[in-house]
Design a protein around this motif. Structure first.
Motif, PDB file in Angstrom:
ATOM      1  N   ARG A  40     104.811  87.485  80.103  1.00 24.78           N
ATOM      2  CA  ARG A  40     105.657  87.651  81.291  1.00 24.78           C
ATOM      3  C   ARG A  40     107.098  87.986  80.905  1.00 24.78           C
ATOM      4  NH1 ARG A  40     103.657  85.110  86.255  1.00 24.78           N
ATOM      5  NH2 ARG A  40     101.585  84.255  85.884  1.00 24.78           N
ATOM      6  N   LYS A  44     109.713  91.451  81.470  1.00 19.66           N
ATOM      7  CA  LYS A  44     111.089  91.383  81.960  1.00 19.66           C
ATOM      8  C   LYS A  44     112.090  91.886  80.918  1.00 19.66           C
ATOM      9  CE  LYS A  44     110.395  87.832  85.412  1.00 19.66           C
ATOM     10  NZ  LYS A  44     110.523  88.686  86.580  1.00 19.66           N
ATOM     11  N   GLN A  78     112.897  82.482  85.886  1.00 22.43           N
ATOM     12  CA  GLN A  78     112.058  83.266  86.785  1.00 22.43           C
ATOM     13  C   GLN A  78     110.591  83.212  86.346  1.00 22.43           C
ATOM     14  OE1 GLN A  78     113.714  87.186  86.568  1.00 22.43           O
ATOM     15  NE2 GLN A  78     115.439  86.723  87.922  1.00 22.43           N
ATOM     16  N   VAL A  79     110.364  83.394  85.064  1.00 25.63           N
ATOM     17  CA  VAL A  79     108.997  83.380  84.527  1.00 25.63           C
ATOM     18  C   VAL A  79     108.362  82.009  84.691  1.00 25.63           C
ATOM     19  CG1 VAL A  79     107.736  83.453  82.341  1.00 25.63           C
ATOM     20  CG2 VAL A  79     109.253  85.326  82.963  1.00 25.63           C
ATOM     21  N   LYS A  81     109.033  79.781  86.966  1.00 31.66           N
ATOM     22  CA  LYS A  81     108.709  79.597  88.375  1.00 31.66           C
ATOM     23  C   LYS A  81     107.456  80.368  88.765  1.00 31.66           C
ATOM     24  CE  LYS A  81     113.289  78.578  90.206  1.00 31.66           C
ATOM     25  NZ  LYS A  81     114.370  79.045  91.077  1.00 31.66           N
ATOM     26  N   GLU A  82     107.314  81.586  88.247  1.00 33.28           N
ATOM     27  CA  GLU A  82     106.134  82.398  88.534  1.00 33.28           C
ATOM     28  C   GLU A  82     104.874  81.748  87.968  1.00 33.28           C
ATOM     29  OE1 GLU A  82     106.940  86.169  86.735  1.00 33.28           O
ATOM     30  OE2 GLU A  82     108.581  86.620  88.131  1.00 33.28           O
ATOM     31  N   ALA A  83     104.999  81.102  86.822  1.00 33.80           N
ATOM     32  CA  ALA A  83     103.852  80.518  86.151  1.00 33.80           C
ATOM     33  C   ALA A  83     103.384  79.211  86.788  1.00 33.80           C
ATOM     34  CB  ALA A  83     104.175  80.288  84.679  1.00 33.80           C
ATOM     35  N   LYS A  84     104.223  78.633  87.636  1.00 33.42           N
ATOM     36  CA  LYS A  84     103.851  77.371  88.291  1.00 33.42           C
ATOM     37  C   LYS A  84     102.547  77.557  88.957  1.00 33.42           C
ATOM     38  CE  LYS A  84     107.594  74.386  89.543  1.00 33.42           C
ATOM     39  NZ  LYS A  84     108.488  73.901  90.566  1.00 33.42           N
TER      40      LYS A  84
END
Length: 84
Positions: A40, A44, A78-79, A81-84
């Motif tokens: 991820r 980015k 950001q990554v 949070k996305e992976a949560k």
């Protein structure tokens, strides 16, 4: 390091053992999680890699200023949070 320790508290299911030696940043609970986070980050524009089974290693450019650290931390959050 402060940002990494903050992420460790905010995302304990994704990160632990923040450290700063030899560009090794943190450890993840599994290789699968680590590899997902690294992939991820590459999307980015941040070059990272794995080290051993669980560690994330940063591969910074020769010039790495506080501005670059701030950009890294922003994208890493950001990554995570996305992976949560």
């Amino acid at each position: 390091m402060n940002g990494l320790k903050e992420f460790q508290k905010e995302f304990p299911h994704l990160l632990y053992a923040a450290r700063g030696r030899e560009h090794s940043l943190q450890s993840c609970p599994s290789t699968k999680i680590r590899d997902d986070l690294v992939a991820r980050m590459k999307k980015k524009g941040v070059q990272m890699g794995g080290c051993g089974d669980y560690s994330i290693r940063l591969r910074p450019a020769l010039i790495f200023t506080p501005k670059h650290a701030d950009l890294f931390l922003e994208r890493f959050r950001q990554v995570l949070k996305e992976a949560k």
